[in-house]
Design a protein around this motif. Structure first.
Motif, PDB file in Angstrom:
ATOM      1  N   ASN A 209      -2.276   1.261   4.480  1.00 54.67           N
ATOM      2  CA  ASN A 209      -1.441   2.329   5.029  1.00 54.67           C
ATOM      3  C   ASN A 209       0.019   2.079   4.667  1.00 54.67           C
ATOM      4  O   ASN A 209       0.580   1.029   4.998  1.00 54.67           O
ATOM      5  CB  ASN A 209      -1.620   2.372   6.550  1.00 54.67           C
ATOM      6  N   SER A 210       0.654   3.035   3.985  1.00 54.69           N
ATOM      7  CA  SER A 210       2.008   2.839   3.471  1.00 54.69           C
ATOM      8  C   SER A 210       3.031   2.658   4.593  1.00 54.69           C
ATOM      9  O   SER A 210       3.993   1.886   4.451  1.00 54.69           O
ATOM     10  CB  SER A 210       2.415   4.011   2.580  1.00 54.69           C
ATOM     11  N   THR A 211       2.839   3.349   5.712  1.00 54.83           N
ATOM     12  CA  THR A 211       3.771   3.214   6.837  1.00 54.83           C
ATOM     13  C   THR A 211       3.692   1.826   7.454  1.00 54.83           C
ATOM     14  O   THR A 211       4.723   1.192   7.722  1.00 54.83           O
ATOM     15  CB  THR A 211       3.474   4.281   7.914  1.00 54.83           C
ATOM     16  N   ILE A 212       2.465   1.344   7.663  1.00 58.30           N
ATOM     17  CA  ILE A 212       2.281  -0.007   8.210  1.00 58.30           C
ATOM     18  C   ILE A 212       2.753  -1.046   7.199  1.00 58.30           C
ATOM     19  O   ILE A 212       3.372  -2.048   7.572  1.00 58.30           O
ATOM     20  CB  ILE A 212       0.808  -0.256   8.584  1.00 58.30           C
ATOM     21  N   ALA A 213       2.485  -0.800   5.923  1.00 57.01           N
ATOM     22  CA  ALA A 213       2.927  -1.739   4.880  1.00 57.01           C
ATOM     23  C   ALA A 213       4.449  -1.872   4.877  1.00 57.01           C
ATOM     24  O   ALA A 213       4.991  -2.972   4.724  1.00 57.01           O
ATOM     25  CB  ALA A 213       2.429  -1.270   3.516  1.00 57.01           C
ATOM     26  N   LYS A 214       5.146  -0.754   5.047  1.00 58.74           N
ATOM     27  CA  LYS A 214       6.608  -0.785   5.082  1.00 58.74           C
ATOM     28  C   LYS A 214       7.109  -1.572   6.294  1.00 58.74           C
ATOM     29  O   LYS A 214       8.069  -2.341   6.200  1.00 58.74           O
ATOM     30  CB  LYS A 214       7.156   0.642   5.121  1.00 58.74           C
ATOM     31  N   LYS A 215       6.429  -1.396   7.421  1.00 56.40           N
ATOM     32  CA  LYS A 215       6.813  -2.107   8.649  1.00 56.40           C
ATOM     33  C   LYS A 215       6.704  -3.617   8.479  1.00 56.40           C
ATOM     34  O   LYS A 215       7.524  -4.376   9.003  1.00 56.40           O
ATOM     35  CB  LYS A 215       5.925  -1.638   9.799  1.00 56.40           C
ATOM     36  N   TYR A 216       5.699  -4.053   7.727  1.00 53.12           N
ATOM     37  CA  TYR A 216       5.453  -5.493   7.567  1.00 53.12           C
ATOM     38  C   TYR A 216       5.906  -6.032   6.207  1.00 53.12           C
ATOM     39  O   TYR A 216       5.574  -7.163   5.843  1.00 53.12           O
ATOM     40  CB  TYR A 216       3.958  -5.789   7.762  1.00 53.12           C
ATOM     41  N   ALA A 217       6.657  -5.239   5.471  1.00 49.19           N
ATOM     42  CA  ALA A 217       7.049  -5.635   4.110  1.00 49.19           C
ATOM     43  C   ALA A 217       7.816  -6.951   4.084  1.00 49.19           C
ATOM     44  O   ALA A 217       7.748  -7.706   3.106  1.00 49.19           O
ATOM     45  CB  ALA A 217       7.873  -4.522   3.470  1.00 49.19           C
ATOM     46  N   HIS A 218       8.527  -7.250   5.160  1.00 49.14           N
ATOM     47  CA  HIS A 218       9.353  -8.459   5.196  1.00 49.14           C
ATOM     48  C   HIS A 218       8.539  -9.748   5.076  1.00 49.14           C
ATOM     49  O   HIS A 218       9.065 -10.781   4.650  1.00 49.14           O
ATOM     50  CB  HIS A 218      10.155  -8.509   6.497  1.00 49.14           C
ATOM     51  N   GLN A 219       7.249  -9.699   5.446  1.00 50.38           N
ATOM     52  CA  GLN A 219       6.469 -10.936   5.419  1.00 50.38           C
ATOM     53  C   GLN A 219       5.720 -11.154   4.104  1.00 50.38           C
ATOM     54  O   GLN A 219       5.126 -12.213   3.908  1.00 50.38           O
ATOM     55  CB  GLN A 219       5.491 -10.981   6.596  1.00 50.38           C
ATOM     56  N   PHE A 220       5.778 -10.164   3.208  1.00 53.23           N
ATOM     57  CA  PHE A 220       5.079 -10.291   1.929  1.00 53.23           C
ATOM     58  C   PHE A 220       6.078 -10.340   0.770  1.00 53.23           C
ATOM     59  O   PHE A 220       6.926  -9.455   0.628  1.00 53.23           O
ATOM     60  CB  PHE A 220       4.125  -9.109   1.733  1.00 53.23           C
ATOM     61  N   ALA A 221       5.948 -11.368  -0.052  1.00 51.50           N
ATOM     62  CA  ALA A 221       6.864 -11.524  -1.179  1.00 51.50           C
ATOM     63  C   ALA A 221       6.561 -10.488  -2.263  1.00 51.50           C
ATOM     64  O   ALA A 221       5.420 -10.060  -2.434  1.00 51.50           O
ATOM     65  CB  ALA A 221       6.727 -12.928  -1.764  1.00 51.50           C
ATOM     66  N   ALA A 222       7.596 -10.102  -2.976  1.00 54.18           N
ATOM     67  CA  ALA A 222       7.422  -9.221  -4.138  1.00 54.18           C
ATOM     68  C   ALA A 222       6.886 -10.055  -5.297  1.00 54.18           C
ATOM     69  O   ALA A 222       7.513 -11.028  -5.701  1.00 54.18           O
ATOM     70  CB  ALA A 222       8.740  -8.570  -4.505  1.00 54.18           C
TER      71      ALA A 222
END
Length: 333
Positions: free
Chosen positions: A286-299
């Motif tokens: 889910n893109s909305t949930i992914a954005k919310k948790y983006a800080h914990q996943f490295a690019a």
């Protein structure tokens, strides 16, 4: 007469309760791989609450965890899984092909090829990174001890291997990639059967300079340890790991649990299901949930298995079947 009448009424009432599902508890078995233990403990509780709020039916969900390859064999050999949530599409393909318990086009039944969350492969090192691990080629250096599970039994280990192979192919070319990967596995002192077992070898037994890990296992380690003993190194290239899910048709039809099993897997795509996946360090779909948790996943630059290897079937046949490249590498160490 009064006693008989009361008994008759009570029996009818009990029968009605049973027919409505209040007393007749149903059980669902989710056969999964090792790193999902914590995820499904929380998800199962959430789904039971959700199901019981909409259906007048008691529900119990049982979990089975182990190396993904071992779990796959268990289902093939008769373990009555209502659903499987395994490490790779190849695991579920094997169940479909060898048992006909579900159709071979099973991936088309849910969104995103039946993959409600994804992950990738990173490196976990000792605090301060004393061996200076920066990328895949550092794992092939002399004097580096690498921890990774066995690709013959662990789905996570197969993702590890394929990520290393693609990196080596891109950097060193087709003619040198095999020797590159051989050098990495020459630095592996022990190969556990599962990803969770390899995690324990690195953390609890203190073996190894670097652990090739599921991203979620690495992040979970930092959460548990507080970052005092370990740190994560992000490689320049990694693989998009897509652990899929599926209903085992012939089991759910026999047990009468199809509606529950299908709702269970669909709920993984719900906002609550996606939140739980993200909380347990899987990358949500889910893109909305992914954005919310983006800080914990490295690019990370990620490649897909189909782009690099054609398909899971081709990758497995080439690398992990009997006398495949992994056997050639490992047996010649």
């Amino acid at each position: 007469m009064v006693i008989k009448e009361w008994f008759t009424i009570s029996f009818i009432a009990a029968s009605m309760l049973l027919s409505n599902g209040v007393l007749a508890e149903k059980t669902l078995l989710n056969v999964s791989y090792d790193p999902t233990r914590e995820l499904y403990q929380e998800f199962n509780a959430a789904f039971i609450k959700h199901w019981q709020s909409k259906n007048n039916e008691s529900l119990k969900i049982e979990q089975s965890h182990g190396a993904s390859g071992k779990q796959t064999r268990s289902v093939i050999e008769g373990l009555q899984a209502d659903v499987v949530t395994l490490a790779s599409a190849n695991d579920i393909d094997n169940i479909a092909k060898k048992t006909k318990l579900l159709p071979e086009n099973w991936q088309k039944r849910l969104a995103l090829n039946s993959t409600p969350y994804t992950s990738t492969i990173v490196f976990l090192v000792r605090k301060g990174n004393p061996k200076g691990i920066k990328d895949w080629d550092d794992l092939a250096r002399s004097g580096i001890e690498v921890i990774t599970p066995n690709p013959k039994t662990s789905g996570g280990a197969q993702w590890n291997y394929l990520a290393a192979w693609e990196y080596g192919k891109r950097k060193f070319g087709e003619d040198k990639v095999k020797e590159f990967v051989r050098s990495i596995y020459g630095n592996v002192p022990v190969m556990d059967s599962s990803s969770r077992g390899a995690t324990e070898t690195f953390i609890e037994r203190g073996m190894g300079d670097v652990f090739i890990a599921w991203e979620k296992e690495a992040l979970l380690t930092l959460k548990k340890q507080g970052g005092d003993q370990f740190e994560i190194v992000i490689p320049s290239l990694s693989i998009l790991a897509q652990p899929p899910v599926a209903v085992i048709d012939k089991v759910v039809d026999k047990k009468g649990t199809r509606s529950i099993a299908e709702a269970y897997l669909r709920y993984l795509y719900s906002e609550e299901g996606q939140e739980i996946a993200a909380k347990h360090f899987y990358r949500p779909a889910n893109s909305t949930i992914a954005k919310k948790y983006a800080h914990q996943f490295a690019a990370i630059e990620l490649f897909k298995i189909n782009d690099a290897f054609g398909s899971w079937e081709n990758a497995y046949k080439t690398h992990f079947s009997e006398n495949g490249t992994f056997d050639q590498i490992h047996l010649q160490q």
